[in-house]
Write a protein that holds these residues in place. Structure first.
Motif, PDB file in Angstrom:
ATOM      1  N   VAL A  21      -2.476  -2.789   0.423  1.00  0.00           N
ATOM      2  CA  VAL A  21      -1.191  -1.637   0.435  1.00  0.00           C
ATOM      3  C   VAL A  21      -1.101  -1.400   1.689  1.00  0.00           C
ATOM      4  CG1 VAL A  21      -0.569   0.672  -0.244  1.00  0.00           C
ATOM      5  CG2 VAL A  21      -1.685  -0.854  -1.951  1.00  0.00           C
ATOM      6  N   VAL A  22      -1.731  -1.311   2.697  1.00  0.00           N
ATOM      7  CA  VAL A  22      -1.625  -0.905   4.103  1.00  0.00           C
ATOM      8  C   VAL A  22      -0.767  -1.999   4.570  1.00  0.00           C
ATOM      9  CG1 VAL A  22      -2.537  -0.477   6.393  1.00  0.00           C
ATOM     10  CG2 VAL A  22      -3.561   0.693   4.457  1.00  0.00           C
ATOM     11  N   ALA A  23      -1.356  -3.193   4.314  1.00  0.00           N
ATOM     12  CA  ALA A  23      -0.618  -4.374   5.326  1.00  0.00           C
ATOM     13  C   ALA A  23       0.906  -4.388   4.642  1.00  0.00           C
ATOM     14  CB  ALA A  23      -1.469  -5.602   4.636  1.00  0.00           C
ATOM     15  N   GLU A  24       0.951  -4.192   3.236  1.00  0.00           N
ATOM     16  CA  GLU A  24       2.441  -4.614   2.744  1.00  0.00           C
ATOM     17  C   GLU A  24       3.275  -3.823   3.360  1.00  0.00           C
ATOM     18  OE1 GLU A  24       4.358  -3.043  -1.306  1.00  0.00           O
ATOM     19  OE2 GLU A  24       2.184  -3.461  -1.608  1.00  0.00           O
ATOM     20  N   VAL A  25       3.237  -2.460   3.886  1.00  0.00           N
ATOM     21  CA  VAL A  25       4.314  -1.714   4.424  1.00  0.00           C
ATOM     22  C   VAL A  25       4.504  -1.645   5.873  1.00  0.00           C
ATOM     23  CG1 VAL A  25       3.983   0.090   2.299  1.00  0.00           C
ATOM     24  CG2 VAL A  25       2.843   0.436   4.682  1.00  0.00           C
ATOM     25  N   GLN A  26       3.908  -2.460   6.537  1.00  0.00           N
ATOM     26  CA  GLN A  26       3.825  -2.738   8.186  1.00  0.00           C
ATOM     27  C   GLN A  26       4.739  -3.624   8.399  1.00  0.00           C
ATOM     28  OE1 GLN A  26       2.323  -0.367   9.833  1.00  0.00           O
ATOM     29  NE2 GLN A  26       1.731   0.558   7.698  1.00  0.00           N
ATOM     30  N   VAL A  27       5.569  -4.289   7.593  1.00  0.00           N
ATOM     31  CA  VAL A  27       6.498  -5.431   7.924  1.00  0.00           C
ATOM     32  C   VAL A  27       8.060  -4.470   8.063  1.00  0.00           C
ATOM     33  CG1 VAL A  27       5.137  -7.307   7.316  1.00  0.00           C
ATOM     34  CG2 VAL A  27       6.696  -6.087   5.589  1.00  0.00           C
ATOM     35  N   ALA A  28       8.945  -5.203   8.562  1.00  0.00           N
ATOM     36  CA  ALA A  28      10.263  -4.710   8.615  1.00  0.00           C
ATOM     37  C   ALA A  28      10.816  -4.470   7.231  1.00  0.00           C
ATOM     38  CB  ALA A  28      11.273  -5.309   9.401  1.00  0.00           C
ATOM     39  N   THR A  29      11.860  -3.672   6.920  1.00  0.00           N
ATOM     40  CA  THR A  29      12.262  -3.574   5.625  1.00  0.00           C
ATOM     41  C   THR A  29      13.791  -3.633   5.900  1.00  0.00           C
ATOM     42  OG1 THR A  29      12.510  -2.099   3.812  1.00  0.00           O
ATOM     43  CG2 THR A  29      12.252  -1.114   5.955  1.00  0.00           C
ATOM     44  N   HIS A  30      14.828  -3.893   4.795  1.00  0.00           N
ATOM     45  CA  HIS A  30      16.141  -3.674   4.622  1.00  0.00           C
ATOM     46  C   HIS A  30      16.634  -2.505   4.555  1.00  0.00           C
ATOM     47  CE1 HIS A  30      16.422  -7.986   5.597  1.00  0.00           C
ATOM     48  NE2 HIS A  30      15.529  -8.507   4.179  1.00  0.00           N
ATOM     49  N   ASP A  31      15.565  -1.399   4.010  1.00  0.00           N
ATOM     50  CA  ASP A  31      16.201   0.058   3.740  1.00  0.00           C
ATOM     51  C   ASP A  31      16.096   0.798   5.045  1.00  0.00           C
ATOM     52  OD1 ASP A  31      15.330   2.663   3.263  1.00  0.00           O
ATOM     53  OD2 ASP A  31      15.634   2.146   1.221  1.00  0.00           O
ATOM     54  N   ARG A  32      17.284   0.922   5.324  1.00  0.00           N
ATOM     55  CA  ARG A  32      17.523   1.587   6.709  1.00  0.00           C
ATOM     56  C   ARG A  32      16.703   3.091   6.833  1.00  0.00           C
ATOM     57  NH1 ARG A  32      20.646   0.427  11.235  1.00  0.00           N
ATOM     58  NH2 ARG A  32      21.374   2.132  12.229  1.00  0.00           N
ATOM     59  N   GLN A  33      16.564   3.753   5.816  1.00  0.00           N
ATOM     60  CA  GLN A  33      15.692   5.041   5.735  1.00  0.00           C
ATOM     61  C   GLN A  33      14.149   4.724   6.216  1.00  0.00           C
ATOM     62  OE1 GLN A  33      16.997   8.451   2.944  1.00  0.00           O
ATOM     63  NE2 GLN A  33      17.497   6.429   1.717  1.00  0.00           N
ATOM     64  N   ASN A  34      13.736   3.888   5.309  1.00  0.00           N
ATOM     65  CA  ASN A  34      12.309   3.452   5.695  1.00  0.00           C
ATOM     66  C   ASN A  34      12.193   2.964   7.096  1.00  0.00           C
ATOM     67  OD1 ASN A  34      10.216   3.413   3.179  1.00  0.00           O
ATOM     68  ND2 ASN A  34      12.165   2.896   2.205  1.00  0.00           N
ATOM     69  N   GLU A  35      13.112   2.087   7.316  1.00  0.00           N
ATOM     70  CA  GLU A  35      13.107   1.362   8.700  1.00  0.00           C
ATOM     71  C   GLU A  35      13.014   2.387   9.798  1.00  0.00           C
ATOM     72  OE1 GLU A  35      12.438  -2.234  11.055  1.00  0.00           O
ATOM     73  OE2 GLU A  35      12.201  -1.510   9.163  1.00  0.00           O
ATOM     74  N   ALA A  36      14.122   3.464   9.616  1.00  0.00           N
ATOM     75  CA  ALA A  36      13.957   4.519  10.679  1.00  0.00           C
ATOM     76  C   ALA A  36      12.489   5.280  11.060  1.00  0.00           C
ATOM     77  CB  ALA A  36      15.105   5.476  10.182  1.00  0.00           C
ATOM     78  N   ILE A  37      11.937   5.360   9.903  1.00  0.00           N
ATOM     79  CA  ILE A  37      10.425   6.386   9.928  1.00  0.00           C
ATOM     80  C   ILE A  37       9.408   5.335  10.331  1.00  0.00           C
ATOM     81  CG2 ILE A  37       8.747   7.308   8.420  1.00  0.00           C
ATOM     82  CD1 ILE A  37      11.250   8.451   6.763  1.00  0.00           C
ATOM     83  N   ARG A  38       9.635   4.050   9.873  1.00  0.00           N
ATOM     84  CA  ARG A  38       8.652   2.883  10.301  1.00  0.00           C
ATOM     85  C   ARG A  38       8.694   2.972  12.033  1.00  0.00           C
ATOM     86  NH1 ARG A  38       7.738  -2.329  11.666  1.00  0.00           N
ATOM     87  NH2 ARG A  38      10.051  -2.769  11.582  1.00  0.00           N
ATOM     88  N   LEU A  39      10.175   2.635  12.368  1.00  0.00           N
ATOM     89  CA  LEU A  39      10.233   2.695  13.840  1.00  0.00           C
ATOM     90  C   LEU A  39       9.916   3.775  14.581  1.00  0.00           C
ATOM     91  CD1 LEU A  39      13.736   0.768  13.693  1.00  0.00           C
ATOM     92  CD2 LEU A  39      11.445  -0.181  14.642  1.00  0.00           C
ATOM     93  N   PHE A  40       9.996   5.085  13.980  1.00  0.00           N
ATOM     94  CA  PHE A  40       9.735   6.320  14.637  1.00  0.00           C
ATOM     95  C   PHE A  40       8.221   6.318  14.889  1.00  0.00           C
ATOM     96  CE2 PHE A  40       7.993  10.607  14.325  1.00  0.00           C
ATOM     97  CZ  PHE A  40       8.453  11.436  15.268  1.00  0.00           C
ATOM     98  N   PHE A  41       7.308   6.033  13.660  1.00  0.00           N
ATOM     99  CA  PHE A  41       6.066   6.100  13.995  1.00  0.00           C
ATOM    100  C   PHE A  41       5.430   4.978  15.095  1.00  0.00           C
ATOM    101  CE2 PHE A  41       5.851   8.765  10.168  1.00  0.00           C
ATOM    102  CZ  PHE A  41       5.220   9.747  10.613  1.00  0.00           C
ATOM    103  N   GLN A  42       6.127   3.971  15.192  1.00  0.00           N
ATOM    104  CA  GLN A  42       5.680   2.802  15.956  1.00  0.00           C
ATOM    105  C   GLN A  42       6.003   3.337  17.484  1.00  0.00           C
ATOM    106  OE1 GLN A  42       7.767  -1.008  15.621  1.00  0.00           O
ATOM    107  NE2 GLN A  42       6.432  -1.615  14.101  1.00  0.00           N
ATOM    108  N   ALA A  43       7.342   4.174  17.490  1.00  0.00           N
ATOM    109  CA  ALA A  43       7.316   4.576  18.945  1.00  0.00           C
ATOM    110  C   ALA A  43       6.494   5.658  19.310  1.00  0.00           C
ATOM    111  CB  ALA A  43       8.889   5.184  18.736  1.00  0.00           C
TER     112      ALA A  43
END
Length: 547
Positions: A367-389
């Protein structure tokens, strides 16, 4: 220069109100360590405001909107890990604190609500700004009391005893909000007392959990074939006391936690996604559950665990209240979270099934590995990029309810502050803003559009500065309601349920001197996130992502 200080009144002696009850309250607040106060404007509470602002031991924060002020106080309490007071004038001002007080009640946050009032004789007599204030916050406070206006030694003793009781109740048997109502007769503005009284301070020795009972529960847990520890929301200070014990237990039992309790470095598996996978496997239910803490965001996991039929299910509670979250509780244990967890680590030998543990560990890793890749959902992607930053930084992160928290739990690498006491959309921005006023580290708030616009007065505060950053995800509706398929054809869906709108935050930011940037669907999202996280600015900053 000394001459300038004299000219500007720098050496003037501090003078306090001539109201005895106000001076007793001020003196005992300092004695009990309740020295941070959020103050709302008004005339009846002006003597209280004067005392708090004049006292050198007090730290005061101004907030005009009482609805926001209560959440500011909540955020300050979370930042300081100490009780915080919020002071309002008489009348309906007190009622505006109700949502924040309810949140503090279910989060077990010590919030001291101080309301000024007219004398008792004026209540219900068509006088201005009067209503029955004692008890107005109902069951959301542990105590609600009215101070007397002392005229003799007996009434002074009574006032002293009540203030001591209120301040002790804030932190006794689990923290909780307490309401103190202060009647103040006119004239209001006589500041003629040159020092606060030295008041009798009453101390309380807190209850200690029964070590024998905890050891007995721990021994039984260690003997289970399928032991599971579930951690609901808990204060960051509680996690610090429990972190070492949880790390040891993760090697011996299945631990389910969210970033509302767990402050380890790195992401945790989304419990909702984990529950979806668990449903497809046989025999993953635990035979012994220990539940510690408050709310779980993950509704799927909560519902899946409610189907379990463990031989024993223990709920650890500070107050002794029966909170049967998983609907299978067999025992309520009164203890601090760290007391129970440390008792569990005293057993070096656990009997857990190795194959069962390995199944759970494999699912969690997937489950951890599943969500660490880029997503086409812009809301999810904004949050994923934020925590990366913000990886590797000391930034404190607040998340609003609804979709924001659910998405953040997939990517968060640190503790998340979330108003999950009653899960309301109001106050998330104010709580984060209040936290930022006291935090030595940057504070960010991830928030959706309905929560933001409802609470936009959080930005109406001159004490906010560049350590406060807001990531606003604006899809111009309450998007979470779109998942309810039976509503799809309802004429009420867009306007009345999802509250569809066309507002942006640009005007709100302009009027409150907040640095603003907008990212449209065709713009580079990563560049906007980088600006929000890395740009140096003396003012608060807001990135609005239009979806």
């Amino acid at each position: 220069m000394a001459g300038d200080d004299d000219e500007n009144g720098g050496n003037e002696k501090t003078m306090y109100s001539d109201k005895i009850n106000i001076n007793i309250l001020t003196s005992l607040m300092v004695a009990h360590g309740v020295t941070t106060v959020v103050i709302c404007p008004g005339s009846r509470n002006a003597p209280l405001a004067h005392n708090f602002a004049s006292c050198p031991d007090m730290y005061c924060v101004a907030a005009t909107d009482e609805r926001s002020a209560g959440f500011y106080a909540l955020g300050l309490a979370l930042a300081s890990e100490h009780p915080v007071a919020v002071c309002v004038t008489s009348g309906s001002a007190l009622l505006n604190l109700a949502p924040a007080v309810a949140e503090a009640y279910y989060r077990e946050v010590p919030l001291l609500v101080i309301s000024a009032d007219r004398p008792l004789a004026m209540i219900n007599q068509l006088q201005g700004q009067t209503l029955p204030q004692v008890g107005a916050l109902g069951a959301m406070v542990k105590a609600s009391m009215q101070l007397p206006e002392p005229h003799d030694d007996l009434e002074r003793w009574h006032c002293n005893r009540m203030v001591n009781e209120a301040l002790l109740t804030l932190r006794s048997h689990g923290c909780s909000p307490v309401h103190v109502n202060v009647p103040i007769s006119e004239p209001l503005y006589n500041f003629t007392i040159d020092s606060l009284p030295v008041e009798r301070k009453i101390c309380l020795t807190p209850m200690v959990a029964d070590s024998e009972n905890l050891a007995a529960v721990a021994a039984d847990f260690a003997s289970a074939a399928k032991p599971m520890l579930v951690l609901g929301q808990m204060a960051r200070s509680q996690w610090r006391k429990a972190a070492e014990a949880v790390a040891l237990l993760r090697q011996k039992v299945v631990v389910l936690a969210e970033k509302l309790s767990d402050d380890t470095d790195g992401p945790l598996p989304s419990l909702d996604l984990l529950a979806n996978r668990a449903k497809t496997h046989d025999d993953l239910f635990p035979d012994f559950i220990i539940y510690i803490g408050g709310n779980l965001v993950a509704k799927n996991m909560r519902q899946w665990l409610q189907q379990a039929k463990p031989r024993r299910s223990v709920v650890v509670t500070l107050t002794g209240a029966v909170t049967d979250v998983l609907m299978n509780a067999t025992d309520m244990v009164e203890a601090q979270p760290h007391e129970m967890l440390q008792a569990l680590t005293a057993n070096r030998s656990y009997s857990a099934s190795e194959s069962w543990l390995h199944q759970w560990q494999a699912l969690q890793s997937e489950v951890v590995a599943e969500v660490q890749v880029a997503t086409h959902d812009r809301q999810n992607e904004a949050i994923r990029l934020f925590f990366q930053a913000i990886k590797g930084t000391s930034m404190n992160v607040h998340v609003a309810n609804s979709l924001s928290v659910r998405m953040a739990l997939k990517y968060a690498d640190r503790y998340l502050y979330v108003n999950r006491g009653v899960n309301g959309i109001e106050g998330s921005l104010s709580t984060a803003a209040g936290h930022s006023v006291m935090s030595p580290c940057p504070v960010a708030c991830i928030i959706g559009d309905l929560s933001f616009f409802y609470d936009a007065n959080a930005l109406w505060n001159e004490q906010l500065c560049g350590n406060f950053r807001v990531l606003l995800l604006n899809n111009q509706r309450g998007e979470i309601f779109s998942k309810f398929k039976p509503l799809a054809d309802s004429p009420a869906r867009d306007t009345y349920v999802m509250a569809k709108h066309h507002a942006t935050a640009e005007g709100v930011c302009l009027q409150n001197c907040v640095e603003y940037r907008q990212v449209k669907p065709v713009d580079d999202l990563a560049a906007g996130i980088q600006w929000l996280v890395e740009e140096r600015c003396p003012r608060p900053m807001l990135l609005e992502v239009l979806l």
